[in-house]
Motif scaffolding. Structure first.
Motif, PDB file in Angstrom:
ATOM      1  N   GLY A  69       0.833  -1.006   0.171  1.00 21.98           N
ATOM      2  CA  GLY A  69       0.155   0.179  -0.141  1.00 21.98           C
ATOM      3  C   GLY A  69       0.885   1.347  -0.050  1.00 21.98           C
ATOM      4  N   THR A  70       1.955   0.998  -1.097  1.00 19.91           N
ATOM      5  CA  THR A  70       2.801   2.747  -1.138  1.00 19.91           C
ATOM      6  C   THR A  70       1.837   3.203  -1.925  1.00 19.91           C
TER       7      THR A  70
ATOM      8  N   GLY B 141      -1.203  -5.451   0.336  1.00 19.18           N
ATOM      9  CA  GLY B 141      -1.362  -3.750   0.731  1.00 19.18           C
ATOM     10  C   GLY B 141      -2.268  -2.993   0.192  1.00 19.18           C
ATOM     11  N   LEU B 142      -2.801  -3.547  -0.416  1.00 18.80           N
ATOM     12  CA  LEU B 142      -3.959  -2.420  -1.598  1.00 18.80           C
ATOM     13  C   LEU B 142      -5.218  -3.648  -1.381  1.00 18.80           C
ATOM     14  N   SER B 143      -5.025  -4.606  -1.209  1.00 11.15           N
ATOM     15  CA  SER B 143      -6.507  -5.470  -1.261  1.00 11.15           C
ATOM     16  C   SER B 143      -7.421  -4.884  -0.786  1.00 11.15           C
ATOM     17  N   GLY B 144      -7.932  -4.037   0.074  1.00 12.51           N
ATOM     18  CA  GLY B 144      -8.442  -3.346   0.552  1.00 12.51           C
ATOM     19  C   GLY B 144      -9.358  -2.123  -0.594  1.00 12.51           C
ATOM     20  N   TRP B 145      -7.840  -1.570  -0.933  1.00 14.53           N
ATOM     21  CA  TRP B 145      -7.943  -0.553  -2.081  1.00 14.53           C
ATOM     22  C   TRP B 145      -8.459  -1.067  -2.887  1.00 14.53           C
ATOM     23  N   LEU B 146      -8.087  -2.081  -3.936  1.00 16.48           N
ATOM     24  CA  LEU B 146      -8.764  -2.609  -4.802  1.00 16.48           C
ATOM     25  C   LEU B 146     -10.120  -3.547  -4.589  1.00 16.48           C
ATOM     26  N   THR B 147     -10.776  -4.280  -3.999  1.00 15.00           N
ATOM     27  CA  THR B 147     -11.678  -4.743  -3.776  1.00 15.00           C
ATOM     28  C   THR B 147     -12.807  -3.189  -3.239  1.00 15.00           C
TER      29      THR B 147
ATOM     30  N   TYR C  47       3.913  -0.875  11.253  1.00 17.39           N
ATOM     31  CA  TYR C  47       5.273  -1.641  10.080  1.00 17.39           C
ATOM     32  C   TYR C  47       4.230  -1.959   9.459  1.00 17.39           C
ATOM     33  N   TYR C  48       3.120  -3.443   9.419  1.00 19.97           N
ATOM     34  CA  TYR C  48       1.866  -3.470   8.967  1.00 19.97           C
ATOM     35  C   TYR C  48       0.964  -2.777   8.483  1.00 19.97           C
ATOM     36  N   PRO C  49       0.223  -2.368   9.282  1.00 19.87           N
ATOM     37  CA  PRO C  49      -0.701  -0.961   8.781  1.00 19.87           C
ATOM     38  C   PRO C  49      -0.251  -0.077   7.996  1.00 19.87           C
ATOM     39  N   SER C  50       1.230   0.590   7.929  1.00 18.78           N
ATOM     40  CA  SER C  50       1.254   1.022   6.852  1.00 18.78           C
ATOM     41  C   SER C  50       1.502   1.067   5.214  1.00 18.78           C
ATOM     42  N   LEU C  51       1.684  -0.876   5.891  1.00 19.31           N
ATOM     43  CA  LEU C  51       2.363  -0.995   3.913  1.00 19.31           C
ATOM     44  C   LEU C  51       0.694  -1.890   3.575  1.00 19.31           C
ATOM     45  N   VAL C  52      -0.155  -1.622   4.643  1.00 10.19           N
ATOM     46  CA  VAL C  52      -1.566  -2.519   4.467  1.00 10.19           C
ATOM     47  C   VAL C  52      -2.401  -1.329   5.012  1.00 10.19           C
ATOM     48  N   PRO C  53      -2.991  -0.235   4.636  1.00 15.28           N
ATOM     49  CA  PRO C  53      -4.134   1.015   4.680  1.00 15.28           C
ATOM     50  C   PRO C  53      -5.064  -0.102   5.089  1.00 15.28           C
ATOM     51  N   LEU C  54      -5.582  -0.315   4.559  1.00 11.41           N
ATOM     52  CA  LEU C  54      -7.277  -0.988   4.579  1.00 11.41           C
ATOM     53  C   LEU C  54      -7.237  -2.331   4.499  1.00 11.41           C
TER      54      LEU C  54
END
Ligand SMILES: [Zn+2]
Length: 352
Positions: free
Chosen positions: A66-67, A101-107, A163-170
């Protein structure tokens, strides 16, 4: 790095899709590569043409971290790489941040369902919430117990709470379960789920006999060996044994299966690579047991296994991996475990 790489066959030679572009692996199966902000600087993601309940588009396997750089690459892929069609499903091989990382963003963006195993979904939710036990600070007593005394390293690890939430924000709030042996129809082809252990809680690889393709995730990589670590949340774990046992589940796949790994290039030579990985771990285990003629902590073993300077991020994996080798030998009855007066755990050879 794998010195025996020449034994593998790379059907696309040095072709690598530039960020934001796609490369056709097969008709209806596309490869994109997303940037990563680590020494390991990329992850491969796979797009499979699909049709779910009258909705035509693409099933995606893994998302990138998620960057901003990954989001920018995705905007190009979505605009130019998918024939104007949406994502209709997001599948995750496992919970590590470069994969989800972008699973929330894309879904959310495509109102697409999220498919993964229960083990991965649970850990992803725990880590995204930075729950005690899986957050950065939880690693500190674990690493101290295994011999890490470097104050600045400990401080850097302590500061990695997010660390993890910063790369997997959603993260998606619901999922469809993948299970070992399950058939999944993607684009009219039958794919089989092969779960694997030792790298992550319940990793899902996907195999399609009709296409003769294995999406291996992180379980089998051509250039680097898969990280296998004992982490704070499961301090008595034997992940190296789990990983080696899991490699056996690929034994019945065809020798010429095209392997699509998460890192590195698509290759043929699955069984050759698995034999190389087994030899790699046998060699490490042999070195570790020899070193344990005198009591050794996991931290003592790190320079033996990793002969290069390590930053805090790399050290946390290196220490976990050294401990994984010690634990396998301990569970095998080759080493005894001793807790010193200094609170540090050390391992020593048992003479038979
Ligand atoms: Zn991983």
């Amino acid at each position: 790095m794998n010195a025996l790489e020449a034994q593998l066959d790379y059907p696309f030679d040095d072709t690598i899709p530039a960020p934001g572009t796609v490369h056709d692996v097969l008709p209806g199966l596309r490869w994109a590569r997303m940037p990563l902000p680590f020494a390991l600087d990329h992850i491969n993601v796979w797009l499979l043409e699909d049709d779910i309940e009258e909705r035509r588009g693409w099933s995606l396997v893994d998302t990138g971290a998620g960057t901003d750089a990954t989001r920018a690459a995705w905007e190009h892929v979505l605009a130019d790489g998918l024939a104007g069609q949406p994502l209709v499903r997001v599948i995750a091989t496992h919970c590590h941040p470069d994969h989800v990382g972008l699973s929330g963003w894309l879904t959310e963006r495509f109102d697409a369902p999220f498919w993964t195993t229960t083990g991965e979904f649970g850990f992803m939710r725990m880590m995204a919430a930075a729950l005690p036990g899986v957050d950065g600070p939880s690693a500190i007593p674990h690493f101290e117990r295994h011999g890490l005394v470097d104050v600045s390293m400990l401080e850097q690890m302590r500061s990695r709470r997010n660390y993890y939430p910063s790369l997997v924000p959603l993260v998606p709030e619901s999922y469809t379960r993948l299970q070992d042996g399950q058939g999944v129809s993607i684009g009219g082809n039958a794919w089989r789920v092969i779960t694997g252990f030792g790298h992550s809680p319940e990793h899902a690889s996907l195999y399609c006999a009709a296409l003769n393709v294995l999406v291996s995730g992180d379980m089998v990589l051509p250039r680097i060996s898969t990280n296998v670590s004992v982490f704070a949340v499961e301090p008595e774990g034997n992940p190296l044994q789990l990983y080696l046992d899991s490699l056996s589940t690929f034994a019945d796949l065809p020798a010429d299966v095209l392997v699509l790994p998460s890192h590195g290039k698509p290759f043929r030579g699955l069984h050759t690579r698995i034999a190389q990985l087994r030899e790699h771990h046998v060699a490490r285990l042999t070195e570790v047991i020899a070193a344990c003629a005198t009591p050794q902590s996991a931290m003592d073993i790190v320079p033996l296994m990793f002969r290069r300077p390590l930053d805090a991020h790399q050290l946390s994996f290196a220490l976990g991996e050294a401990l994984a080798h010690l634990h396998k030998l301990w569970y095998d009855g080759e080493l005894r475990r001793i807790k010193g007066n200094d609170g540090v755990v050390r391992f020593q050879q048992i003479s038979h």
